[in-house]
Design a protein around this motif. Structure first.
Motif, PDB file in Angstrom:
ATOM      1  N   GLY A 145       0.856  -1.179   0.000  1.00 21.65           N
ATOM      2  CA  GLY A 145       0.000   0.000   0.000  1.00 21.65           C
ATOM      3  C   GLY A 145       0.895   1.232   0.000  1.00 21.65           C
ATOM      4  O   GLY A 145       1.433   1.630  -1.028  1.00 21.65           O
ATOM      5  N   SER A 146       1.102   1.793   1.201  1.00 24.70           N
ATOM      6  CA  SER A 146       2.057   2.898   1.300  1.00 24.70           C
ATOM      7  C   SER A 146       3.434   2.445   0.818  1.00 24.70           C
ATOM      8  O   SER A 146       4.217   3.227   0.290  1.00 24.70           O
ATOM      9  N   ASP A 147       3.716   1.175   0.977  1.00 20.11           N
ATOM     10  CA  ASP A 147       5.001   0.599   0.566  1.00 20.11           C
ATOM     11  C   ASP A 147       4.906   0.105  -0.872  1.00 20.11           C
ATOM     12  O   ASP A 147       4.958  -1.096  -1.152  1.00 20.11           O
ATOM     13  N   VAL A 148       4.797   1.054  -1.796  1.00 22.08           N
ATOM     14  CA  VAL A 148       4.576   0.706  -3.214  1.00 22.08           C
ATOM     15  C   VAL A 148       5.672  -0.214  -3.737  1.00 22.08           C
ATOM     16  O   VAL A 148       5.435  -1.118  -4.549  1.00 22.08           O
ATOM     17  N   GLY A 149       6.879  -0.009  -3.256  1.00 25.81           N
ATOM     18  CA  GLY A 149       8.032  -0.767  -3.753  1.00 25.81           C
ATOM     19  C   GLY A 149       7.945  -2.262  -3.519  1.00 25.81           C
ATOM     20  O   GLY A 149       8.708  -3.037  -4.102  1.00 25.81           O
ATOM     21  N   ALA A 150       7.026  -2.674  -2.646  1.00 27.27           N
ATOM     22  CA  ALA A 150       6.892  -4.102  -2.374  1.00 27.27           C
ATOM     23  C   ALA A 150       6.010  -4.816  -3.405  1.00 27.27           C
ATOM     24  O   ALA A 150       5.733  -6.006  -3.269  1.00 27.27           O
ATOM     25  N   ALA A 151       5.596  -4.100  -4.432  1.00 29.44           N
ATOM     26  CA  ALA A 151       4.687  -4.678  -5.432  1.00 29.44           C
ATOM     27  C   ALA A 151       5.264  -5.946  -6.049  1.00 29.44           C
ATOM     28  O   ALA A 151       6.456  -6.025  -6.358  1.00 29.44           O
ATOM     29  N   LYS A 152       4.388  -6.933  -6.210  1.00 29.62           N
ATOM     30  CA  LYS A 152       4.836  -8.225  -6.744  1.00 29.62           C
ATOM     31  C   LYS A 152       4.339  -8.487  -8.160  1.00 29.62           C
ATOM     32  O   LYS A 152       4.716  -9.502  -8.765  1.00 29.62           O
ATOM     33  N   THR A 153       3.476  -7.635  -8.675  1.00 28.96           N
ATOM     34  CA  THR A 153       2.961  -7.862 -10.023  1.00 28.96           C
ATOM     35  C   THR A 153       4.138  -7.916 -10.995  1.00 28.96           C
ATOM     36  O   THR A 153       5.040  -7.083 -10.944  1.00 28.96           O
ATOM     37  N   SER A 154       4.116  -8.934 -11.841  1.00 27.34           N
ATOM     38  CA  SER A 154       5.290  -9.182 -12.693  1.00 27.34           C
ATOM     39  C   SER A 154       4.983  -8.899 -14.157  1.00 27.34           C
ATOM     40  O   SER A 154       3.832  -8.903 -14.595  1.00 27.34           O
ATOM     41  N   ALA A 155       6.038  -8.650 -14.893  1.00 25.67           N
ATOM     42  CA  ALA A 155       5.935  -8.425 -16.347  1.00 25.67           C
ATOM     43  C   ALA A 155       7.001  -9.274 -17.027  1.00 25.67           C
ATOM     44  O   ALA A 155       8.177  -9.211 -16.657  1.00 25.67           O
ATOM     45  N   ARG A 156       6.573 -10.066 -17.985  1.00 27.65           N
ATOM     46  CA  ARG A 156       7.516 -10.952 -18.706  1.00 27.65           C
ATOM     47  C   ARG A 156       7.585 -10.483 -20.148  1.00 27.65           C
ATOM     48  O   ARG A 156       6.564 -10.365 -20.830  1.00 27.65           O
ATOM     49  N   ARG A 157       8.806 -10.186 -20.603  1.00 22.86           N
ATOM     50  CA  ARG A 157       8.972  -9.693 -21.976  1.00 22.86           C
ATOM     51  C   ARG A 157       8.554 -10.731 -23.002  1.00 22.86           C
ATOM     52  O   ARG A 157       8.923 -11.899 -22.894  1.00 22.86           O
TER      53      ARG A 157
END
Lengths: 615, 615
Positions: A174-186
Motif C-alpha cells: 500500500g504505502s510501501d509501493v516498492g513491495a509490489a509483486k505484479t510481474s511483467a515478462r517480456r
C-alpha cells in the motif's frame, strides 16, 4: 432518501475574488500559452460549471451513495444517472478546460481548472473519481508516452470514449509501493505478459466507457527490488489494435468491489491481471524501470486533486450548514434565553453556531486560496519556462512545497469541517435526509489515498524542505516575510499581521529544530514523530497569510465602494475570515513550535507490549 | 460483510487498574449500601460482561449496521439477533448490576456499573440504546413515580418485559425543549389525553419487549410557556391495567424511522401520540409542571451514559487499531527506509503509527479514569449521605462539574479517536470489512444527543462554575492543586506535574476572565463563544491530572515488582500514557487561556449577509 435533489451550492462571487482579485488571473491569462483566455471566458466557464454541478451532478450525489455500485457478469454497474453525466461531462468539456489544445482541450490556465474541479468534486465526489482517474491517465500518457501511445490513447481518454486508472496498490503493498509483486515478462514482440493482483483500484471497472486503460506498475522479471525496479505498463481491459479500435478481452478480471464508509458511487476494485497468463501490456514510453517516476507525474496531480476534493466537500458542507442555520429556528436570542416567550430565532443568531460557521468559512476560503495559489505558480512556471528560467524555477519550487500542504491540510480540514457541519445541523445532521453526513463519510478517504497524510508530511519534511538547498522553503518564507513587512503597521490588521509574524518565526525555528535532528542519529525518530505537526504549522502560516492578504485587498476595495454597493458585505466577510483565523488558529503555530523543542520521543520509548496487557 | 464476527476487545487489566488501584473500589465496596460487593465479585462481573460482549453483542454489531431496522405493519423490526441478546442481557443481569436490590438489581457501586456499560456500548452501541433507554425510564420512575407507578412499571422495565423511552424532541423543539407543543388534557378520572408528535425517539418502537413505556414531556392545557410549563407523563404503547398487565393499544403510532449515518441498529422514531384523541397518559409522581426537573434526573444519567458510549467505542477502536498495527506488515523500518531489501515490519514499528496509538491510549485511559472518578463520587455521596453531609455534598458537587466534561469531552474525543483508528488502518480502515469505520460513524451522534456539546459547555460555564457559590469548581481545583503540591518534585514526573500546574493556572485565569465577562453586558456574548474552549481546557486538566495520578501509582507499584513480573510492562504503559498527554496536550490549555484574553468576538461582529454573497 433525497435522490434527485441537488444539495450542491457555492458562492461564485468568492471564486471570482480568489481568481481575479487575489491571484491575478488576468496577469496569467491572455499570454501564451493562455492567449485565448480572459476573465470573461473564465467567468462563463465557472458559471456553466456551476450550472452543470447543480443540475447534473448534484442530484445524483445522494442517490448514488444509497445505490452504490454492483457487479453483474464480471462488470461493475455504476449508479443510475452516471452514464448520462459522464457523457455530458466530456461533451461539454468540463474535464478538459485546462488541457492543451493539441490534446483536444481548451488550454485554460490551471487556476481556472482547479476552480472547475472544486465544483465537480463538491457536487459529486464519487462520480468525479471516474473522470478524475481517466484525466490523470491521459495526462501521464501525454507526458510520458511514445508518439504512438499518445496517438492511440490520449484522445480517446480525453473525450470519454475510454476510462483510465492507476494501479499501484497490492494486498501487501500500500504505502510501501516498492513491495509490489505484479510481474511483467517480456515477449518477443516487445509486449509484456502482466501477472498480479491490484487492490483499491478506484474506477477499476465500470460501465461508463467502452474500454478501460489501466496504468499498471509491475516488475519486469529480474529487475531490482523496491521502487527502482518497477516499470509502468499500459494494460487495456480490451486489447487495442494498431488502428486504435478496442477488441478482444485482455485477461483483465474484476475480482470484487469494496464496501466502504463513503464515496459509494465510486467503484473500488480488486483487479486480477493475467489469471490465464494472457494479459498483454505495453511499456509506457518504451523504457523499463522508470515506472515510479512516471507514476509520480500522475501522482503529484492526483495529490493536488485530493486537496481539491477536500475543498469541494468542505465548501459544500459550509454553504449547506449556512443555509440551514439561516432557515432553522430554534431557541430564543441568547440575551433572552431565560424568557420562553421571546421570539424563536434562526440558529445563525446563536453565538456558537456563528463561531462554527465563521471557522468553516475562514478555513474553506483559506484552503481555496492555497489551491489557487498553487495553480497560479504552475501556470506561471509554464509561461516563464525558457523566458525567465529563474522565475520559472521559483514558481516550480512553490508548487513543490505547497503540494503536500494542499493534499494533507486540505483533506484533514475537510473531514473536520464536514463533521462540524453536522454539528451545526444538530440531530438533523446525522440523518440521511440532509447532505452533510455523506460529505463527512465521503471525505474520510482523502487523508488516506494518494499517499497518506503522514507520507505527505514526510515528503514535506524529508524532501521538500531541503530541496534545491532549501531554496523553495526559504522563498516561501520570504514571500510571507514580504507581506508581513509591508503590512506590519496596517491600520486594521496590524495586530493580526504581527500574529502571522510570530507564527512564521515559530515555523522557522521548528524547521531549524528538524534540521538539527536530521544530523543527530539519536534524534532522527523525532522527525517522523513531528512531521505531521510541522505540516500543519506550515499550512496554518500559509493559510493565515493568504487570508490576511485577501483581507488587505478587501479593505482596499471597500474604500472605493459606495455605502450601498452590494459588494460591501462580501468584502466585510473577507475581513472577518482573516481576523478569525489569525486570532484563533495562528497562535497555535507558536505553541506547536514550543512543543517541538520538548523533543518528546515517548511513542518510540514505550515498549510494544506496554500498549496493552492482553493483546 | 463481517456479520457474525466479533471485533470487540478490551484489556481487563486496565479496567481493574482503574477501579481497584486508582479509585479504590475496596474503599467503597463492602460498606452499606454495597455490603455485598468486594473486588472478587466485581472482577467476576467484569469478566462475565466481557465474555457476553464478545460472544453475544460483538458478533451482532456489524450485521445490525448493515441490516438496520425496518418497519412492518406499523412496528419496528430490529436486526437479527437483537431479541436473543435482549433476553440474555436482562436474564443475566448486566443492566441491573448497579440497581438497588429493592428494585430487583444487584446493588453494586456505580463504579462497577460504568465499567460494565463501557463494554456493552463498546461491543454494540446501537443495541445498547434499547436497554439504555429502558434503564433510564426505570430509574426515573423509581425516583419520581408514585408508589403505584413504581410497582406497576419499574420491575417490568428492569427485567426486560417492557422497554422504555424518553420523548422530549419535537420538530421545532430540539435543543429548545421548552418550545414543545405536545399537549395534555385532564380527564375526570385523573388521566390525561396526550396529543402531539415527538421525533428522534431512540428505541421509540421495537419488537424486543411486549410493551413500550414512553415518558413524554407535554404541556397541560393552560400551563406556562417554556420548560416551566412542561409535565411528564407515562404513556404506554399498550394500555396497562391496574393489575399490571398490558392490553389494548393506546393510540400511540409509529410515524417513521430515520436513516442515519450510524447506530443503524437503533430505531430512531417519529411517534404520533393521540392521532385519534384516545392516547391516555398518567402524570409521573402525580404532580404537574415539574416535568423538566423530573426528566433531568434521567438526563444527567443519560449524559454520563453518552460519555461512556464514547469511551466504549474509542477504546474498541484503539484495541482494534493496536491489533491491526501489530499484525499488518508494511514498509521497512524507518531507519532503513531507503533499503528495499530490508525486512518488512509490522506497522506498529513506524513512528507515526506509534504516535497515533499512544495518543489513542492516553486519551482512552484518561477518559476512563474521568468516568470512573465521577462514578466513585456518586457512590461516596450515596454512602456518606446522612453520615457526613459535608463530604457527601463535596462528592455530589464533583459529579455536577464532571458530568458535562464526561459527556462532551468523552464524545468529541471518541469521534476524533475513531477517525484516527481509521488512519492507523490506512485504506483498509475505510472498508466495511474492518470495524473502525462503523465506530466512527456510530460515534458522531454522541456530540449531539442528550444536549449538544455546546449545551454541555454552557451547563458548565453558565451553571456549574457558579453553583454553590463556586464551591464545586474550587474543590475540583483544590484536588488538582493537592496532587500538584504532593508531586511537584516527583523524580520521574516532576516536569509533567509542573506542566499540569501551568495548565491549571491557565484554567483558573480563564475562569476569572469568564466571571468578568458575565458582569459586563457588552461582553456577555464572549461566554458562549468561549464555552466549548473552556470545557475542553477543564477536561484536559482533569484528564492530565488523572493520568499523572495513575502514573505515580504505577511507578510505586513497579518498585515492588520483580524484574520478570508480567505486570511490569502494564505499569510502564501507564507511565507513557501520562507522559505523552502531559507533553502533547496539557500545553494547549495555557495556549487556550492566552487566546481567551484576546476577547475575540468576530463571530458576533460579522454581519449575517457577509457569510456568503449569494445565499
Amino acid at each position: 432518501m433525497s435522490a434527485g435533489i441537488n444539495h450542491y451550492k457555492t458562492d461564485l462571487r468568492e471564486l471570482f475574488f480568489t481568481l481575479f482579485e487575489q491571484f491575478g488571473f488576468e496577469q496569467v491569462a491572455g499570454q501564451a500559452p493562455f492567449e485565448a483566455w480572459g476573465p470573461d471566458e473564465a467567468k462563463a466557464v465557472l458559471q456553466e460549471t456551476y450550472r452543470f454541478s447543480k443540475e447534473v451532478l448534484g442530484p445524483l450525489n445522494s442517490s448514488a451513495d444509497r445505490e452504490g455500485c454492483r457487479v453483474e457478469n464480471g462488470t461493475v454497474l455504476t449508479p443510475k444517472g452516471f452514464k448520462e453525466a459522464w457523457k455530458l461531462l466530456w461533451e461539454q468539456g468540463f474535464k478538459t478546460v485546462g488541457v492543451a489544445a493539441d490534446h483536444g482541450g481548451q488550454g485554460s490556465p490551471m487556476m481556472l481548472q482547479v476552480a472547475v474541479e472544486e465544483m465537480l468534486c463538491g457536487a459529486n465526489a464519487a462520480f468525479n473519481m471516474y473522470p478524475g482517474l481517466t484525466f490523470g491517465a491521459a495526462e501521464l500518457l501525454s507526458e510520458c508516452g511514445t508518439a504512438d501511445q499518445k496517438k492511440k490513447f490520449v484522445e480517446k481518454l480525453l473525450n470519454g470514449t475510454w476510462g483510465g486508472t492507476m494501479c499501484l496498490t497490492e494486498p501487501h503493498a500500500g504505502s510501501d509501493v516498492g513491495a509490489a509483486k505484479t510481474s511483467a515478462r517480456r515477449n518477443p514482440d516487445g509486449t509484456y505478459n502482466i501477472r498480479g493482483t491490484k487492490i483499491f483500484i478506484s474506477a477499476g471497472d465500470h460501465d461508463l466507457a467502452e474500454n478501460i486503460i489501466h496504468l499498471v506498475l509491475a516488475r519486469v522479471e529480474g529487475a531490482a527490488p523496491g521502487t527502482k525496479g518497477l516499470s509502468l505498463f499500459i494494460v487495456p481491459k480490451l486489447r487495442v489494435s494498431a488502428d486504435g479500435s478496442s477488441g478482444a478481452a485482455n485477461d483483465v478480471a474484476l475480482g470484487s468491489i469494496e464496501h466502504k464508509m463513503g464515496i459509494n458511487g465510486s467503484a473500488t476494485c480488486v483487479i486480477n491481471f493475467g489469471e490465464n497468463d494472457s494479459c498483454l501490456g505495453e511499456l509506457v514510453g518504451g523504457v523499463e524501470h522508470i515506472g515510479m517516476s512516471q507514476m509520480f507525474k500522475m501522482m503529484n496531480g492526483a495529490r493536488i486533486a485530493v486537496g481539491i476534493q477536500g475543498l469541494g466537500l468542505a465548501s459544500a458542507a459550509y454553504f449547506n450548514a449556512l443555509e440551514y442555520a439561516k432557515d432553522r429556528k430554534q431557541g430564543g436570542h441568547f440575551t433572552k434565553w431565560k424568557d420562553p416567550t421571546s421570539p424563536r430565532v434562526p440558529i445563525i443568531q446563536h453565538p456558537d453556531v456563528r463561531r462554527m460557521l465563521l471557522e468553516m468559512k475562514s478555513h474553506v476560503e483559506g484552503i481555496r486560496a492555497l489551491i489557487v495559489k498553487l495553480a497560479m505558480h504552475t501556470d506561471k512556471a509554464k509561461q516563464l519556462q525558457g523566458k525567465d528560467d529563474d522565475r520559472a524555477a521559483y514558481h516550480r519550487g512553490q508548487v513543490e512545497v505547497l503540494t503536500p500542504l494542499v493534499k494533507a491540510y486540505g483533506s484533514d480540514q475537510a473531514f473536520r469541517l464536514c463533521a462540524q457541519a453536522i454539528q451545526v445541523y444538530g440531530g438533523a445532521g446525522f440523518i440521511k435526509d440532509y447532505p452533510v453526513e455523506q460529505y463527512c463519510r465521503d471525505s474520510k478517504i482523502f487523508s488516506i489515498y494518494e499517499g497518506t497524510n503522514h507520507i505527505q508530511a514526510m515528503d514535506l519534511v524529508g524532501r521538500k524542505l531541503g530541496m534545491a538547498g532549501g531554496a523553495h522553503f526559504q522563498q516561501f518564507m520570504e514571500d510571507v516575510g514580504g507581506f508581513v513587512e509591508a503590512n506590519r503597521e496596517h491600520k486594521t490588521f496590524g495586530t493580526e499581521v504581527k500574529a502571522l509574524a510570530a507564527a512564521q518565526e515559530g515555523l522557522m525555528s521548528s524547521a531549524m529544530v528538524i534540521l538539527g535532528w536530521s544530523q543527530d542519529p539519536a534524534k532522527v525518530s523525532l522527525i517522523p514523530l513531528s512531521a505531521n505537526r510541522f505540516l500543519q504549522m506550515m499550512s496554518e502560516v500559509a493559510v493565515g497569510w493568504l487570508l490576511l492578504d485577501a483581507a488587505v485587498l478587501a479593505e482596499k476595495s471597500l474604500e472605493g465602494l459606495s455605502a450601498t454597493d452590494p459588494d460591501r458585505t462580501f468584502y466585510e466577510g473577507k475581513k472577518w475570515s482573516a481576523l478569525w483565523y489569525a486570532r484563533n488558529v495562528l497562535p497555535n503555530v507558536e505553541q506547536a513550535a514550543r512543543m517541538m523543542v520538548q523533543e518528546d520521543a515517548s511513542p518510540m520509548q514505550i515498549p510494544d507490549a506496554a500498549f496493552a496487557a492482553s493483546l
